[in-house]
Enzyme design. Structure first.
Site, PDB file in Angstrom:
ATOM      1  N   ASP A 245      -2.617 -18.434   1.511  1.00  0.00           N
ATOM      2  CA  ASP A 245      -3.733 -19.134   0.854  1.00  0.00           C
ATOM      3  C   ASP A 245      -4.285 -20.225   1.765  1.00  0.00           C
ATOM      4  O   ASP A 245      -5.501 -20.417   1.886  1.00  0.00           O
ATOM      5  CB  ASP A 245      -3.326 -19.686  -0.519  1.00  0.00           C
ATOM      6  CG  ASP A 245      -1.916 -20.236  -0.566  1.00  0.00           C
ATOM      7  OD1 ASP A 245      -1.174 -20.077   0.431  1.00  0.00           O
ATOM      8  OD2 ASP A 245      -1.532 -20.832  -1.585  1.00  0.00           O
TER       9      ASP A 245
ATOM     10  N   LYS B 137       3.819 -15.585   2.224  1.00  0.00           N
ATOM     11  CA  LYS B 137       3.734 -16.334   0.966  1.00  0.00           C
ATOM     12  C   LYS B 137       5.182 -16.624   0.571  1.00  0.00           C
ATOM     13  O   LYS B 137       5.658 -16.268  -0.514  1.00  0.00           O
ATOM     14  CB  LYS B 137       2.983 -15.486  -0.075  1.00  0.00           C
ATOM     15  CG  LYS B 137       2.659 -16.169  -1.370  1.00  0.00           C
ATOM     16  CD  LYS B 137       1.600 -17.241  -1.261  1.00  0.00           C
ATOM     17  CE  LYS B 137       1.458 -17.969  -2.593  1.00  0.00           C
ATOM     18  NZ  LYS B 137       0.767 -19.260  -2.482  1.00  0.00           N
TER      19      LYS B 137
ATOM     20  N   ASP C  99     -10.898  -8.962   7.490  1.00  0.00           N
ATOM     21  CA  ASP C  99     -12.304  -8.882   7.065  1.00  0.00           C
ATOM     22  C   ASP C  99     -12.930 -10.273   7.035  1.00  0.00           C
ATOM     23  O   ASP C  99     -14.112 -10.441   7.363  1.00  0.00           O
ATOM     24  CB  ASP C  99     -12.417  -8.224   5.685  1.00  0.00           C
ATOM     25  CG  ASP C  99     -12.482  -6.704   5.804  1.00  0.00           C
ATOM     26  OD1 ASP C  99     -12.123  -6.190   6.877  1.00  0.00           O
ATOM     27  OD2 ASP C  99     -12.897  -6.042   4.838  1.00  0.00           O
TER      28      ASP C  99
ATOM     29  N   ASP D 288      -5.161  -7.045   5.890  1.00  0.00           N
ATOM     30  CA  ASP D 288      -6.374  -6.344   5.470  1.00  0.00           C
ATOM     31  C   ASP D 288      -7.438  -7.363   5.048  1.00  0.00           C
ATOM     32  O   ASP D 288      -8.597  -7.328   5.489  1.00  0.00           O
ATOM     33  CB  ASP D 288      -6.008  -5.427   4.284  1.00  0.00           C
ATOM     34  CG  ASP D 288      -7.107  -4.455   3.937  1.00  0.00           C
ATOM     35  OD1 ASP D 288      -8.131  -4.431   4.652  1.00  0.00           O
ATOM     36  OD2 ASP D 288      -6.964  -3.707   2.948  1.00  0.00           O
TER      37      ASP D 288
ATOM     38  N   TYR E 159       0.826  -1.213   0.000  1.00  0.00           N
ATOM     39  CA  TYR E 159       0.000   0.000   0.000  1.00  0.00           C
ATOM     40  C   TYR E 159       0.859   1.261   0.000  1.00  0.00           C
ATOM     41  O   TYR E 159       0.379   2.352  -0.279  1.00  0.00           O
ATOM     42  CB  TYR E 159      -0.940   0.033   1.211  1.00  0.00           C
ATOM     43  CG  TYR E 159      -2.013  -1.042   1.208  1.00  0.00           C
ATOM     44  CD1 TYR E 159      -2.196  -1.877   0.115  1.00  0.00           C
ATOM     45  CD2 TYR E 159      -2.842  -1.224   2.303  1.00  0.00           C
ATOM     46  CE1 TYR E 159      -3.170  -2.866   0.112  1.00  0.00           C
ATOM     47  CE2 TYR E 159      -3.823  -2.208   2.312  1.00  0.00           C
ATOM     48  CZ  TYR E 159      -3.976  -3.029   1.208  1.00  0.00           C
ATOM     49  OH  TYR E 159      -4.935  -4.003   1.220  1.00  0.00           O
TER      50      TYR E 159
END
Ligand code: NAD
Length: 358
Positions: free
Chosen positions: A223, A191, A251, A247, A142
């Protein structure tokens, strides 16, 4: 003790839910003998209307000088057509940067009373779910280099995931500190089978883990984490992740709990100061109707007492008051799970306030 809190009521339901949080804080002050003073600050849409910008330097200065910041929510359709740098949500980025808030902490806990609100099957959710997501907040993709360039295949866009050792070390330490106060388990998300930034993430997390020999660290590929969260969420306690992975996963965790109006959050920097806010937005669709659930804000106040002011007993008193009120069957409209009449947001705040005791 005396504490000075910068209060940003914000837009939409912000003023209603923050009022509930402050009423509860005042009650804690009376019961436990503390003085909380408030500096009210405009930010978001309300600041755009008054000052032409979502966050003024003066507003940021007041927040920097306070012991902590309590925020309702910002944004709404009135400001949706403004250019990006003038949108209300820009105030959040300005506050995070200006206050050096690099760690976002989001507890996701399923209350016994609300199991039915979870989209997961009862045999999964019956095992319980009580997780804390520690998300890096000021680094990664970001904030990395981004742009567009022309290629023989047409325009190409890129965003860059960048993490320094320092950035990973400090978020890892935050996660281990949180774990030391809980069940001493950390799942670190990466990852590393593909990304170089994740390989450094993993190396540094394990280096910091040596400082916390009591804590068990597990590496989980992002994943796999997305799958495990819906398959067997009870296995997780503290989870640490980069800005992007955190992020998305936070959620997902919020959905498992099933009710956005119950979930608090904290954003922390080096000096122990923080910004505390519910995870939901300004809910313009219900603003001004006194139906908004104040519990996420009230639980954010409890996090402020625990994490920034070290007032554990007072934080527990708030959490127990929320539990007691829910156990008695009181519900705002968003969490109604039986045939009873919903109560208003202000009634919920006053019931919780009255339930606070030593
Ligand atoms: P939202 O979280 O505001 O609302 C989503 C849904 O949840 C709505 O149906 C709303 O009525 C309901 N809801 C939210 N909080 C509730 C509460 N306390 N009690 C009962 N119901 C509640 O998300 P959105 O609609 O996508 O966004 C609305 C505005 O908020 C947008 O401008 C968005 O940019 C902004 N926003 C701000 C923040 C923040 O300030 N930190 C975070 C997210 C969204």
């Amino acid at each position: 003790m005396k504490y000075k809190i910068a209060v940003i009521m914000g837009d939409g339901i912000g003023p209603e839910i923050v009022k509930g949080g402050l009423d509860v804080l005042d009650r804690v002050g009376t019961v436990f003998g503390h003085t909380f003073s408030y500096d009210f600050v405009d930010a978001g849409g309300v600041s755009i209307d008054k000052n032409g910008v979502p966050l003024t330097d003066e507003a940021l200065r007041i927040c920097q000088q306070a012991d902590s910041v309590l925020l309702g929510a910002v944004g709404g359709p009135k400001w949706d057509t403004l250019p990006g740098h003038l949108r209300p949500e820009r105030a959040l980025l300005g506050l995070r940067k200006g206050l050096g808030l690099y760690a976002n902490i989001r507890p996701a806990k399923i209350h016994k009373e609300f199991k039915a609100a979870s989209p997961l099957r009862s045999e999964i959710i019956d095992k319980g779910f009580d997780m804390v997501m520690v998300r890096e907040l000021t680094g990664g993709i970001y904030f990395g280099e981004r742009g567009r360039r022309s290629t023989s295949n047409g325009e190409e866009a890129y965003d860059t995931e960048t993490y320094s050792e320092m950035e990973i070390e400090r978020i890892a330490r935050t996660a281990f500190e949180v774990a030391m106060k809980r069940s001493k388990k950390v799942a670190s998300i990466d990852k590393a089978n593909v990304l170089e930034s994740s390989r450094l993430w993993r190396e540094v997390v394990h280096k910091i883990a040596k400082e916390y020999p009591e804590v068990i660290v597990t590496d989980v590929l992002v994943d796999n984490m997305a799958m495990q969260l819906v398959k067997n969420p009870s296995q997780f306690d503290v989870v640490v992740a980069s800005n992007l992975f955190g992020d998305i996963l936070s959620d997902e965790a919020a959905q498992i709990v099933g009710s956005i109006g119950l979930m608090p959050s904290a954003s922390l920097g080096y000096d122990g100061k923080g910004m505390y806010e519910p995870i939901h937005g300004s809910a313009p669709d219900i603003a001004g109707k006194d139906v908004a659930n104040p519990i996420a804000t009230i639980l954010s106040v409890a996090m402020m007492l625990r994490l920034s002011f070290n007032l554990e007993e007072e934080a527990i008193a708030i959490e127990q008051a929320v539990d007691k009120t829910l156990k008695k069957g009181y519900r705002t409209r968003d969490i109604l799970d039986n045939d009873s009449e919903p109560i208003s947001g202000s009634k919920m705040s006053s019931l919780i306030r009255e339930a606070i005791s030593k």
